[in-house]
Design a protein around this motif. Structure first.
Motif: not given
Ligand code: C2E
Ligand code: CA
Ligand code: CA
Ligand code: CA
Length: 281
Positions: A181-182, A202, A204, A238
């Motif tokens: 993530d990020d 994913k 950021d 995202e």
């Protein structure tokens, strides 16, 4: 001068005392809230950018506070991590999310590549019993482990020691997915992308939001996508807020993403409605 300094120290000490009291008070409140079950889960669709079809959902926790109303995670997750309360809260989130998903499977059509994404803090990863808990929840819910993806921040993965590595490898052996993530906020390098037992990345939202219209920024995004692909992984963006961003990402070969353009995070009933109508977001 002496007097001023003493006054300064006193004011400082009072402030420290005040902030520590506030901190303790909030920690107590958070502990009681977990016991009272004041949390609720929201879901944000992850879509196929070309067709708009829903390919998954990210689970995002909110605190349904009796006085303050809906409190966002940025206001309590850091405190939960600091106090260790994230362990109990994280367990509730995981169990609730997986059980909810098990119900969805019986009521709405889901694509076979649907992924339920649950955020996991580094403090949770540092517990060697995390894998036992995940295994138990999967067993009780009877869902195929392949439906579950845990999102873990880049920083947690890169700075991780033996326990984190053990957790990651054993989680992966359960058959669930691990997603960084990020991505793009930390050390982002191809060597660690290759070496970590992860299957998805994913990106950021800062990577996308800094890039509106600017050509060199577009090249930057393209390079990020290439880096992820070179490591043999899938990129999910995202924070997609505009149609232009969707079109640009498609041109650059990115296939899935999430963001306000498609849907904000919504409560379960609204998520079910989206799935039921199989709305092309
Ligand atoms: P995150 O994991 O990076 O989650 C994405 C955040 O971006 C969410 O904020 C989401 O509502 C927001 N977002 C989604 N699409 C857009 C968009 O198009 N534009 C903009 N500006 N924002 C968008 P949220 O729900 O407030 O969560 C904030 C952070 O709190 C999460 O960041 C995550 O780090 C943490 N968090 C949330 N739920 C959980 C949880 O269940 N467990 C843990 N450990 N952390 C959580
Ligand atoms: Ca996340
Ligand atoms: Ca993120
Ligand atoms: Ca984040």
């Amino acid at each position: 001068a002496k007097k001023t300094r003493r006054g300064g120290v006193k004011v400082f000490q009072e402030r420290m005392l005040y902030s520590r009291q506030l901190h303790n008070q909030m920690a107590t409140e958070l502990r009681d809230a977990i016991a009272a079950g004041e949390f609720t889960l929201y879901y944000q669709p992850v879509v196929d950018l070309a067709s708009g079809e829903i390919r998954g959902a990210e689970v995002l926790v909110r605190w349904n506070h009796p006085q303050r109303g809906l409190v966002m995670p940025d206001e309590f997750i850091p405190l939960a991590e600091e106090t260790g309360l994230i362990i109990d809260l994280g367990r509730w989130i995981l169990c609730e999310a997986v059980m909810t998903f098990a119900r969805w499977r019986e009521t709405v059509p889901l694509s076979s590549d649907f992924r339920l994404r649950v955020n996991v803090s580094v403090a949770e990863l540092q517990r060697i019993d995390l894998v036992d808990y995940v295994r138990e929840v999967l067993r009780d819910s009877l869902i195929d482990p392949a439906f579950l993806v845990l999102e873990i921040t880049e920083t947690a993965l890169v700075t991780g020691g033996d326990v984190e590595t053990y957790s990651l490898l054993s989680l992966k052996s359960l058959g669930i997915g691990i997603e960084i993530d990020d991505f793009g906020t930390g050390y982002s390098s191809i060597s660690y992308l290759r070496n970590l037992p992860v299957s998805m990345v994913k990106v950021d939202r800062s990577i996308l939001s800094q890039s509106s219209g600017n050509i060199s920024q577009n090249e930057f995004i393209a390079a990020v996508i290439q880096l992820i692909r070179a490591a043999g992984l899938d990129a999910v963006f995202e924070g997609i807020e505009t149609k232009v961003q969707v079109e640009r990402l498609l041109e650059m070969g990115c296939v899935s993403g999430q963001g306000y353009y498609f849907s904000r995070p919504v409560p379960e009933a609204a998520m079910l409605e989206l799935l039921r109508n199989s709305v092309r977001l």
